[in-house]
Motif scaffolding. Structure first.
Motif, PDB file in Angstrom:
ATOM      1  N   GLN A 111      15.924  15.356   5.669  1.00 13.41           N
ATOM      2  CA  GLN A 111      14.756  14.917   4.748  1.00 13.41           C
ATOM      3  C   GLN A 111      14.704  13.215   4.985  1.00 13.41           C
ATOM      4  O   GLN A 111      13.888  12.687   4.988  1.00 13.41           O
ATOM      5  N   LEU A 112      16.076  12.688   4.999  1.00 15.75           N
ATOM      6  CA  LEU A 112      16.128  11.227   5.199  1.00 15.75           C
ATOM      7  C   LEU A 112      15.642  10.677   6.565  1.00 15.75           C
ATOM      8  O   LEU A 112      14.595   9.958   6.614  1.00 15.75           O
ATOM      9  N   ILE A 113      15.726  11.342   7.713  1.00 16.14           N
ATOM     10  CA  ILE A 113      15.466  10.967   8.930  1.00 16.14           C
ATOM     11  C   ILE A 113      13.768  11.473   9.185  1.00 16.14           C
ATOM     12  O   ILE A 113      13.121  10.547   9.429  1.00 16.14           O
ATOM     13  N   ARG A 114      13.520  12.517   8.519  1.00 20.08           N
ATOM     14  CA  ARG A 114      11.879  12.604   8.404  1.00 20.08           C
ATOM     15  C   ARG A 114      11.090  11.664   7.674  1.00 20.08           C
ATOM     16  O   ARG A 114      10.066  11.149   8.113  1.00 20.08           O
ATOM     17  N   ASN A 115      11.679  11.268   6.559  1.00 15.75           N
ATOM     18  CA  ASN A 115      10.765  10.303   5.618  1.00 15.75           C
ATOM     19  C   ASN A 115      10.946   8.801   6.271  1.00 15.75           C
ATOM     20  O   ASN A 115      10.213   8.153   6.182  1.00 15.75           O
ATOM     21  N   MET A 116      12.049   8.385   7.007  1.00 17.93           N
ATOM     22  CA  MET A 116      12.247   7.162   7.517  1.00 17.93           C
ATOM     23  C   MET A 116      11.438   6.992   8.730  1.00 17.93           C
ATOM     24  O   MET A 116      10.771   6.007   9.068  1.00 17.93           O
ATOM     25  N   ALA A 117      11.025   8.078   9.665  1.00 14.60           N
ATOM     26  CA  ALA A 117      10.204   8.225  10.631  1.00 14.60           C
ATOM     27  C   ALA A 117       8.797   8.217   9.936  1.00 14.60           C
ATOM     28  O   ALA A 117       7.982   7.577  10.690  1.00 14.60           O
ATOM     29  N   HIS A 118       8.422   8.756   9.008  1.00 12.45           N
ATOM     30  CA  HIS A 118       7.315   8.901   8.556  1.00 12.45           C
ATOM     31  C   HIS A 118       6.639   7.525   7.892  1.00 12.45           C
ATOM     32  O   HIS A 118       5.522   7.087   8.134  1.00 12.45           O
ATOM     33  N   PHE A 119       7.789   6.926   7.056  1.00  6.93           N
ATOM     34  CA  PHE A 119       7.372   5.630   6.579  1.00  6.93           C
ATOM     35  C   PHE A 119       7.198   4.649   7.541  1.00  6.93           C
ATOM     36  O   PHE A 119       6.483   3.602   7.430  1.00  6.93           O
ATOM     37  N   THR A 120       7.838   4.640   8.665  1.00  4.20           N
ATOM     38  CA  THR A 120       7.945   3.428   9.765  1.00  4.20           C
ATOM     39  C   THR A 120       6.489   3.913  10.333  1.00  4.20           C
ATOM     40  O   THR A 120       5.662   2.947  10.534  1.00  4.20           O
ATOM     41  N   GLY A 121       6.270   5.191  10.820  1.00  8.14           N
ATOM     42  CA  GLY A 121       5.008   5.223  11.380  1.00  8.14           C
ATOM     43  C   GLY A 121       3.664   4.992  10.481  1.00  8.14           C
ATOM     44  O   GLY A 121       2.691   4.467  11.080  1.00  8.14           O
ATOM     45  N   GLN A 122       3.716   5.394   9.117  1.00  4.86           N
ATOM     46  CA  GLN A 122       2.538   5.150   8.228  1.00  4.86           C
ATOM     47  C   GLN A 122       2.289   3.638   8.039  1.00  4.86           C
ATOM     48  O   GLN A 122       1.012   3.180   8.036  1.00  4.86           O
TER      49      GLN A 122
ATOM     50  N   ILE B 102       0.775  -1.256   0.003  1.00  7.07           N
ATOM     51  CA  ILE B 102      -0.055   0.118  -0.075  1.00  7.07           C
ATOM     52  C   ILE B 102       1.083   1.235   0.134  1.00  7.07           C
ATOM     53  O   ILE B 102       0.633   2.207  -0.724  1.00  7.07           O
ATOM     54  N   MET B 103       2.064   1.286   0.829  1.00  9.05           N
ATOM     55  CA  MET B 103       2.773   2.483   1.063  1.00  9.05           C
ATOM     56  C   MET B 103       3.553   2.645  -0.355  1.00  9.05           C
ATOM     57  O   MET B 103       3.736   3.588  -0.894  1.00  9.05           O
ATOM     58  N   MET B 104       4.109   1.513  -0.962  1.00  8.70           N
ATOM     59  CA  MET B 104       4.714   1.538  -2.108  1.00  8.70           C
ATOM     60  C   MET B 104       3.796   2.265  -3.444  1.00  8.70           C
ATOM     61  O   MET B 104       4.468   3.177  -4.268  1.00  8.70           O
TER      62      MET B 104
ATOM     63  N   PHE C  11      11.852   3.288  -0.081  1.00  5.89           N
ATOM     64  CA  PHE C  11      11.527   2.318   0.958  1.00  5.89           C
ATOM     65  C   PHE C  11      10.477   1.248   0.906  1.00  5.89           C
ATOM     66  O   PHE C  11      10.570   0.183   1.355  1.00  5.89           O
ATOM     67  N   GLY C  12       9.448   1.669  -0.111  1.00  5.51           N
ATOM     68  CA  GLY C  12       8.460   0.797  -0.040  1.00  5.51           C
ATOM     69  C   GLY C  12       8.658  -0.457  -1.234  1.00  5.51           C
ATOM     70  O   GLY C  12       8.493  -1.499  -0.794  1.00  5.51           O
ATOM     71  N   ILE C  13       9.659  -0.084  -2.097  1.00  4.19           N
ATOM     72  CA  ILE C  13       9.942  -1.310  -2.979  1.00  4.19           C
ATOM     73  C   ILE C  13      10.780  -2.211  -2.240  1.00  4.19           C
ATOM     74  O   ILE C  13      10.503  -3.412  -2.598  1.00  4.19           O
TER      75      ILE C  13
ATOM     76  N   ASP D 213      10.439 -10.330   0.041  1.00  3.03           N
ATOM     77  CA  ASP D 213      10.277 -11.757  -0.138  1.00  3.03           C
ATOM     78  C   ASP D 213      10.250 -12.075  -1.442  1.00  3.03           C
ATOM     79  O   ASP D 213       9.911 -13.411  -1.674  1.00  3.03           O
ATOM     80  N   GLY D 214      10.584 -11.419  -2.495  1.00  2.00           N
ATOM     81  CA  GLY D 214      10.671 -11.698  -3.851  1.00  2.00           C
ATOM     82  C   GLY D 214       9.253 -11.442  -4.591  1.00  2.00           C
ATOM     83  O   GLY D 214       9.235 -11.964  -5.745  1.00  2.00           O
ATOM     84  N   TYR D 215       8.174 -10.968  -3.871  1.00  4.50           N
ATOM     85  CA  TYR D 215       6.902 -10.869  -4.529  1.00  4.50           C
ATOM     86  C   TYR D 215       6.297  -9.655  -4.164  1.00  4.50           C
ATOM     87  O   TYR D 215       6.305  -9.292  -2.951  1.00  4.50           O
ATOM     88  N   ILE D 216       5.901  -8.930  -5.095  1.00  4.94           N
ATOM     89  CA  ILE D 216       4.819  -7.687  -4.965  1.00  4.94           C
ATOM     90  C   ILE D 216       3.568  -7.951  -5.640  1.00  4.94           C
ATOM     91  O   ILE D 216       3.586  -8.166  -6.763  1.00  4.94           O
ATOM     92  N   ALA D 217       2.518  -7.828  -4.937  1.00  2.00           N
ATOM     93  CA  ALA D 217       1.054  -8.119  -5.527  1.00  2.00           C
ATOM     94  C   ALA D 217       0.823  -6.937  -6.450  1.00  2.00           C
ATOM     95  O   ALA D 217       1.122  -5.722  -5.796  1.00  2.00           O
ATOM     96  N   LEU D 218       0.218  -7.105  -7.487  1.00  2.00           N
ATOM     97  CA  LEU D 218      -0.348  -6.082  -8.338  1.00  2.00           C
ATOM     98  C   LEU D 218      -1.901  -5.807  -7.851  1.00  2.00           C
ATOM     99  O   LEU D 218      -2.515  -6.597  -7.555  1.00  2.00           O
TER     100      LEU D 218
END
Length: 287
Positions: free
Chosen positions: A70-81, A37-39, A189-191, A197-202
């Motif tokens: 920018q990196l710290i901000r977006n890592m924090a947001h990605f984890t929280g989201q 979803i995030m990706m 980060f999302g990708i 696990d080698g699989y991304i659902a469409l």
């Protein structure tokens, strides 16, 4: 219009967008995991940001300054989201928002340390009244702690950090730059997270409109919040966001049959009162 009222206007857009994301996230949870979803959300976000930046000419705002922030901000947001998206699929929406809203307490406590903002009586009162209102609405049962409760509570810490670093970035960076790195970094980060696990659902044909909408809503939420944070202190902006709780409680009742009773109305009145007193005090101070 005072800066506080303009910030409240922008936050109303953020409230509507975050509420939309909660509903869309729950609908997509049966088909896609939170990393996927995030990706996809970030993918559509990149397309929107780049397109709008090209049309408006604001792509010139994009630069490589403050990259560590920018990196710290977006890592924090990605984890929280990711924690937040998981929580909305397993516990009532009002409970998710109630636990998420412990983040303003962290913001108000940390803003004087990280942002140099003053902790006035009005701001502290708004935060305390808002948190009391949240407890009245949600009345969380600590005996019923589960994975959803833990992830929702944990997301609040990362969202507080996100707000802190967003406010710091608004001092030197334009909104286009902030949103560009928000979407591009979180796409990477999302990708990585979705494909470990080698699989991304469409997404299916039926889910694709929801995926596109969640990307637009996520971007709009951050655009509105970033605008609010750029014109008013974080300790003013964040308490306004408390209004999201009674709003999502009504949405949960209408769409998912989640219980809504008089305590929700009573808690909402406490929240609105705290926000009104805070806005009134800030407005008088400006005048």
């Amino acid at each position: 219009m005072s800066t506080t009222l303009r910030a409240a206007f922008w936050m109303s857009g953020s409230i509507a967008s975050f509420s939309t994301m909660a509903v869309l996230g729950r609908e997509l949870g049966a088909e896609l995991d939170t990393f996927e979803i995030m990706m996809y959300r970030s993918l559509f976000g990149v397309i929107i940001v780049v397109s709008l930046a090209g049309l408006t000419g604001t792509w010139r705002e994009i630069n490589t300054r403050n990259m560590p922030v920018q990196l710290i901000r977006n890592m924090a947001h990605f984890t929280g989201q990711n924690l937040w998206f998981y929580a909305v699929t397993v516990i009532p929406l009002a409970q998710v928002f109630a636990l998420e809203f412990t983040s303003p307490i962290w913001v108000i406590v940390l803003s004087p340390l990280l942002l140099g903002e003053r902790l006035t009586r009005a701001r502290a009162l708004a935060a305390v009244m808002g948190f009391i209102g949240i407890l009245v609405v949600a009345r969380p049962d600590m005996a019923g702690i589960n994975a959803g409760v833990i992830t929702a509570a944990s997301s609040a810490i990362f969202f507080a950090l996100t707000i802190m670093f967003t406010k710091r970035l608004t001092r030197t960076q334009g909104i286009t730059c902030i949103l560009f790195y928000l979407t591009t970094m979180q796409l990477v980060f999302g990708i990585v997270a979705a494909g470990y696990d080698g699989y991304i659902a469409l997404p299916s044909a039926g889910a694709l409109p929801f995926v596109m909408a969640i990307g637009a809503a996520g971007l709009m939420a951050h655009y509105c919040m970033t605008n609010a944070l750029s014109i008013a202190p974080a300790t003013v902006v964040v308490p306004i966001d408390f209004i999201r709780l009674p709003a999502i409680a009504v949405v949960g009742m209408l769409l998912y049959g989640e219980p809504l009773d008089i305590w929700v109305i009573f808690g909402a009145l406490i929240i609105f009162t705290g926000n009104y007193l805070n806005i009134l005090a800030e407005t008088r101070q400006k005048n």
